[in-house]
Design a protein around this motif. Structure first.
Motif, mmCIF file in Angstrom:
data_model
loop_
_atom_site.group_PDB
_atom_site.id
_atom_site.type_symbol
_atom_site.label_atom_id
_atom_site.label_comp_id
_atom_site.label_asym_id
_atom_site.label_seq_id
_atom_site.Cartn_x
_atom_site.Cartn_y
_atom_site.Cartn_z
ATOM 1 N N UNK A 168 0.858 -1.192 0.000
ATOM 2 C CA UNK A 168 0.000 0.000 0.000
ATOM 3 C C UNK A 168 0.893 1.240 0.000
ATOM 4 N N UNK A 169 0.367 2.336 -0.510
ATOM 5 C CA UNK A 169 1.125 3.584 -0.530
ATOM 6 C C UNK A 169 1.351 4.045 0.902
ATOM 7 N N UNK A 170 2.598 4.399 1.191
ATOM 8 C CA UNK A 170 2.923 4.904 2.531
ATOM 9 C C UNK A 170 2.234 6.245 2.748
ATOM 10 N N UNK A 171 1.644 6.399 3.913
ATOM 11 C CA UNK A 171 0.983 7.661 4.241
ATOM 12 C C UNK A 171 2.027 8.763 4.375
ATOM 13 N N UNK A 172 1.760 9.934 3.823
ATOM 14 C CA UNK A 172 2.705 11.055 3.970
ATOM 15 C C UNK A 172 2.946 11.374 5.445
ATOM 16 N N UNK A 173 4.201 11.757 5.755
ATOM 17 C CA UNK A 173 4.532 12.113 7.133
ATOM 18 C C UNK A 173 4.510 13.627 7.347
ATOM 19 N N UNK A 174 4.121 14.380 6.308
ATOM 20 C CA UNK A 174 4.044 15.840 6.406
ATOM 21 C C UNK A 174 3.050 16.339 5.352
ATOM 22 N N UNK A 176 9.809 1.899 4.220
ATOM 23 C CA UNK A 176 8.788 1.349 5.097
ATOM 24 C C UNK A 176 8.399 -0.052 4.653
ATOM 25 N N UNK A 177 8.223 -0.940 5.627
ATOM 26 C CA UNK A 177 7.660 -2.272 5.423
ATOM 27 C C UNK A 177 6.587 -2.425 6.490
ATOM 28 N N UNK A 178 5.351 -2.575 6.055
ATOM 29 C CA UNK A 178 4.225 -2.704 6.991
ATOM 30 C C UNK A 178 4.209 -1.573 8.024
ATOM 31 N N UNK A 179 4.471 -0.346 7.566
ATOM 32 C CA UNK A 179 4.397 0.811 8.426
ATOM 33 C C UNK A 179 5.611 1.066 9.309
ATOM 34 N N UNK A 180 6.611 0.207 9.229
ATOM 35 C CA UNK A 180 7.824 0.366 10.040
ATOM 36 C C UNK A 180 9.031 0.542 9.124
#
Length: 157
Positions: A18-24, A44-48
Motif C-alpha cells: 500500500x502507498x505509505x501515508x505522507x509524514x508531512x 517502510x515495510x508494513x508501516x515500520x
C-alpha cells in the motif's frame, strides 16, 4: 510493457505495498503531462522503517542497499496508485539521499539498490539518470530516501 512489471515482481517474489501515508504536508506522487514525480519515499515495510541510523555507522552497506530497494518499491506503489504501472514507459530519473556517517562516501553503491531493482522490474526501460547524495540527516532517522521521475505512455490516459 503492460503486465511485464507484474511478471517481474512475481519472479522477484515481491508485491506492491500500500502507498505509505505522507509524514508531512505533501502527496505521494503528482502527474504533470507525461511525467510522474514521486515524493521522497522511505524504506517502510508494513508501516515500520526497515532500518534506522547513518550508513557507515549504525547501518551497513548491504542493509542500506536493501533499504534503497524498498524505497524504490514504495515509489512504484505511489506511481501505481496514481496512474497504474501499466502506463509507465520508462524510468527517467532516480534521486537518492543517504544519511551518511562522517567519511562515508559509497552513496552510489547504496542507491544501486534502487537502480538495480528498477532494472529488474522494467528491463531497459528501467535504465535512468541518477543522483546519489550524502546528507547528514533524513526524516525519522531513516538511512535512505528515494524519489523517482517516470514517463508515461502518452497514448494512454
Amino acid at each position: 510493457m503492460a503486465t511485464a512489471w507484474k511478471d517481474a515482481l512475481d519472479r522477484l517474489g515481491v508485491t506492491l505495498p500500500p502507498v505509505a501515508a505522507p509524514v508531512a504536508a505533501y502527496i505521494p506522487a503528482v502527474r504533470t503531462g507525461s511525467l510522474v514525480y514521486t515524493s521522497g519515499q522511505l524504506p517502510f515495510v508494513d508501516g515500520e522503517l526497515s532500518a534506522v541510523g547513518k550508513v557507515g555507522a549504525e547501518v551497513d552497506l548491504d542493509t542500506a542497499k536493501e533499504a534503497a530497494r524498498l524505497c524504490a518499491l514504495n515509489a512504484l506503489a505511489a506511481v501505481h496508485d496514481l496512474v497504474g504501472l501499466d502506463q509507465v514507459v520508462r524510468v527517467v530519473k532516480v534521486v537518492g539521499f543517504v544519511a551518511s556517517a562522517p567519511g562515508f562516501s559509497d552513496q552510489p553503491i547504496v542507491i544501486n539498490g534502487a537502480s538495480e531493482f528498477l532494472g529488474e522490474v522494467f528491463g531497459e526501460a528501467g535504465v535512468h539518470a541518477r543522483s546519489a547524495v550524502g546528507v547528514s540527516e533524513l526524516p525519522k532517522n531513516t538511512p535512505v530516501e528515494v524519489e523517482l521521475i517516470v514517463e508515461l505512455d502518452q497514448a494512454v490516459g
